[in-house]
Write an enzyme that holds these catalytic residues in place. Structure first.
Site, PDB file in Angstrom:
ATOM      1  N   LYS A   1      23.710  64.177  84.354  1.00 54.63           N
ATOM      2  CA  LYS A   1      24.665  63.892  86.178  1.00 54.63           C
ATOM      3  C   LYS A   1      23.705  63.956  86.877  1.00 54.63           C
ATOM      4  CE  LYS A   1      29.039  61.853  85.337  1.00 54.63           C
ATOM      5  NZ  LYS A   1      28.622  62.319  83.345  1.00 54.63           N
TER       6      LYS A   1
ATOM      7  N   SER B   1      28.219  56.744  82.032  1.00 51.18           N
ATOM      8  CA  SER B   1      28.835  57.178  83.202  1.00 51.18           C
ATOM      9  C   SER B   1      27.161  57.365  83.433  1.00 51.18           C
ATOM     10  CB  SER B   1      28.879  58.692  83.058  1.00 51.18           C
ATOM     11  OG  SER B   1      28.337  59.567  82.232  1.00 51.18           O
TER      12      SER B   1
END
Length: 207
Positions: free
Chosen positions: A164, A128
């Site tokens: 993230k 990701s």
């Protein structure tokens, strides 16, 4: 006398190291010293040189001498001590981060240049954050409860850590992946979802 660019760069580099060592963000330092965020950013990036009163504020804030801030540090005087930084796996439910059941090993590094406070490495699972952070990479995390908007952080979700970019808005965390093939994650800022720390650097293992 006009300060030469090399002097601005030296001060900026020293200031950046001091902030990392003490876990001080730009937002906090600018607020504590009553200095504009943009002005502080210019100092850190070596674009401008602080006035003498601002240099005095910085030295008092970090408890250092003027030379420690404005002079190029002699590598012979650097503390060459070694520190063991643990590698963290899946976070065990209900346990603190840096406990034996979470630690998979250690990486040994020179202490100089590392921020003060708890540090740990986190092994990345998934794609990701590619291309910024590759699957299987080790990421150095400085343990802290908050980060600035847009910074990459380790965030605990259901007893597992994920990396993230973090944005905070209206009492929620928006976790944004760098890989456009993945969707953002929206979390409420409760005790089950918390920021573990700020990502400092990445180690990619050779294939």
């Amino acid at each position: 006398m006009v300060e030469q660019p090399s002097g601005r760069k030296i001060l900026g580099a020293n200031l950046k190291v001091l902030m990392e060592k003490h876990g001080v963000t730009r937002n906090k330092l600018s607020a504590d010293l009553n200095v504009k965020y943009t002005t502080l950013t210019d100092w850190i990036k070596g674009r401008t040189y602080p006035r003498i009163d601002s240099i005095e504020k910085l030295t008092k804030y970090f408890g250092i001498s003027k030379g420690d801030l404005v002079e190029n540090q002699d590598p012979r005087e650097v503390n060459k001590g070694i520190v063991a930084i643990p590698i963290i796996g899946t976070i065990a439910g209900g346990s603190p981060i840096l406990t034996s059941e979470n630690i998979q090993g250690n990486i040994y590094e020179v202490k100089f240049g590392l921020p003060t406070g708890p540090l740990f490495y986190l092994r990345v699972k998934g794609k990701s954050m590619e291309p910024t952070i590759k699957d299987g990479s080790l990421v150095l995390i400085h343990q802290q409860p908050e980060v600035e908007n847009g910074e990459v952080a380790a965030v605990l979700i259901d007893n597992e850590a994920t990396l993230k970019r973090v944005h905070r808005s209206d009492g929620k965390y928006i976790l944004t992946p760098d890989n456009p093939g993945f969707k953002p994650i929206i979390l409420t800022t409760d005790t089950n979802n918390q920021i573990l720390g700020k990502a400092i650097r990445v180690i990619n293992e050779l294939q």
